[in-house]
Design an enzyme around this catalytic site. Structure first.
Site, PDB file in Angstrom:
ATOM      1  N   PRO A   2      -9.509   0.489   1.988  1.00 37.29           N
ATOM      2  CA  PRO A   2      -9.783  -0.735   1.537  1.00 37.29           C
ATOM      3  C   PRO A   2      -8.594  -1.971   1.679  1.00 37.29           C
ATOM      4  O   PRO A   2      -7.643  -1.454   1.149  1.00 37.29           O
ATOM      5  CB  PRO A   2     -10.209  -0.681   0.199  1.00 37.29           C
ATOM      6  CG  PRO A   2     -10.302   0.698  -0.196  1.00 37.29           C
ATOM      7  CD  PRO A   2      -9.616   1.532   0.943  1.00 37.29           C
ATOM      8  N   GLU A   3      -8.893  -2.655   2.743  1.00 39.30           N
ATOM      9  CA  GLU A   3      -7.675  -3.677   2.693  1.00 39.30           C
ATOM     10  C   GLU A   3      -8.145  -5.026   2.216  1.00 39.30           C
ATOM     11  O   GLU A   3      -9.393  -4.994   1.563  1.00 39.30           O
ATOM     12  CB  GLU A   3      -7.071  -3.790   4.119  1.00 39.30           C
ATOM     13  CG  GLU A   3      -6.652  -2.517   4.898  1.00 39.30           C
ATOM     14  CD  GLU A   3      -6.095  -2.474   5.893  1.00 39.30           C
ATOM     15  OE1 GLU A   3      -5.810  -3.839   6.548  1.00 39.30           O
ATOM     16  OE2 GLU A   3      -6.184  -1.473   6.864  1.00 39.30           O
ATOM     17  N   LYS A  60      -4.798  -6.793  -2.302  1.00 44.42           N
ATOM     18  CA  LYS A  60      -5.792  -5.232  -2.254  1.00 44.42           C
ATOM     19  C   LYS A  60      -6.117  -5.174  -3.885  1.00 44.42           C
ATOM     20  O   LYS A  60      -6.511  -3.908  -4.101  1.00 44.42           O
ATOM     21  CB  LYS A  60      -5.164  -4.299  -1.675  1.00 44.42           C
ATOM     22  CG  LYS A  60      -4.790  -4.400  -0.394  1.00 44.42           C
ATOM     23  CD  LYS A  60      -3.958  -3.403   0.478  1.00 44.42           C
ATOM     24  CE  LYS A  60      -3.255  -3.750   1.560  1.00 44.42           C
ATOM     25  NZ  LYS A  60      -2.332  -2.592   2.251  1.00 44.42           N
ATOM     26  N   ARG A 269       3.654   4.495   9.699  1.00 40.73           N
ATOM     27  CA  ARG A 269       2.349   4.347   9.817  1.00 40.73           C
ATOM     28  C   ARG A 269       1.939   4.481  11.283  1.00 40.73           C
ATOM     29  O   ARG A 269       2.406   4.296  12.238  1.00 40.73           O
ATOM     30  CB  ARG A 269       1.766   2.979   9.331  1.00 40.73           C
ATOM     31  CG  ARG A 269       2.218   2.578   8.001  1.00 40.73           C
ATOM     32  CD  ARG A 269       1.285   2.450   7.097  1.00 40.73           C
ATOM     33  NE  ARG A 269       1.045   3.867   6.359  1.00 40.73           N
ATOM     34  CZ  ARG A 269       1.634   4.223   5.528  1.00 40.73           C
ATOM     35  NH1 ARG A 269       2.651   3.593   4.867  1.00 40.73           N
ATOM     36  NH2 ARG A 269       1.596   5.542   4.819  1.00 40.73           N
TER      37      ARG A 269
END
Length: 281
Positions: A2-3, A60, A269
DNA sequence: CGCGAATCCTGTCTGC
DNA sequence: TGCAGACAGGATTCGC
């Protein structure tokens, strides 16, 4: 994962579903999810009998008013989500909190496979215990997110542009998939994720700024269309996946030039970019 | 100041 | 086929 857009969809959805309901009690099955207060009994006691008020989002973080004095702040991290389930299904896997509502069979479940999520109960507006929220940068959907501010933030940093975009204390809400998406521009040369913030031209910054709005709006629109089966906080399905131009497309052709998309590690990332469209000058 | 590594977890993927 | 080990990933903390 979830962003900002996924959390925004969750906020809008549960606002219409649970605002005004009274919490009879909350059960906690995995206490480590409750980050604050330290004492889970205190957490439960302060929620018991309280009415759910306004539901908002910052970055977020999801923020739920609990009674007149408290706020429940939720960060879903990787795999957290809210789901409406009936009491009988409470024994399902990965269920860590369950909110019972007065005179209702259906409650609100917090479900999280990897248990990375964080839930805080704090006095309204007091975020000192929630580091990420306390130090949150500008939210892309707020009126403060203007091009001059964006430009100023990026330009003064000698860091990789992707690392800056991921830094929640600069801009809050952008996660891994959004960052990969906003550095690629349809029909134009994009920006390599390892370009330094200080090296970006006005034109490049303008395009990234515009792409942030585009990707967020499109994600919200698609998320809004797909929450029918009620997987709050999950947006990686169906139409949503079709929207992605870069993220998760390692080895597939770039939609601009057909070159194979590469995957590298930036800011720790996994990062996807087109070696032809997004050159590192 | 900024980077890399470790941490927290478990489903899924990879290799033998 | 089955099992063990690697890996992913948001944010924080720590060491350089």
């Amino acid at each position: 994962m979830p962003e900002l857009p996924e959390v925004e969809v969750v906020a809008r959805t549960i606002a219409s579903e649970i605002s005004g309901k009274v919490i009879e009690e909350v059960e906690v099955f995995w206490p480590k999810i409750v980050n604050y207060p330290d004492d889970v009994e205190e957490f439960k006691l302060n929620i018991k009998g309280q009415k759910i008020g306004q539901i908002r989002r910052t970055g977020k973080y999801l923020r739920i008013e609990i009674g007149d004095h408290f706020e429940l702040v939720v960060h879903f991290r990787m795999t957290g989500k809210f789901q409406r389930i009936v009491k009988q299904d409470k024994n399902q896997k990965h269920l860590h909190l369950f909110f019972h509502f007065v005179q209702e069979e259906e409650g609100l479940a917090y479900i999280d496979v990897r248990k990375f999520g964080d839930i805080f109960l704090v006095p309204k507006g007091e975020y000192i215990r929630i580091k990420g929220l306390f130090h949150a940068g500008v939210d892309p959907l707020s009126k403060d997110f203007t091009f001059p501010i964006f430009k100023e933030l990026i330009r003064k940093k000698n860091r990789h542009i992707k690392a800056i975009l991921l830094d929640q204390s600069m801009i809050t809400g952008l996660g891994n998939y959004i960052c990969d998406e906003v550095l690629w521009f349809e029909g134009k040369k994009g920006v390599h994720p390892q370009r330094l913030g200080s090296s970006l031209t006005d034109t490049e910054l303008k395009r990234i700024f515009q792409r942030i709005h585009e990707v967020i709006q499109e994600s919200i629109r698609l998320g809004g269309n797909s929450f029918r089966d009620f997987s709050y906080g999950e947006g990686m399905k169906g139409d949503f996946k079709k929207m992605l131009k870069m993220y998760g497309r390692k080895g597939e052709p770039c939609f601009n030039c057909g070159t194979e998309i590469e995957r590298i590690i930036v800011a720790g990332r996994s990062t996807h970019y087109c070696p032809k469209c997004q050159k590192n000058k």
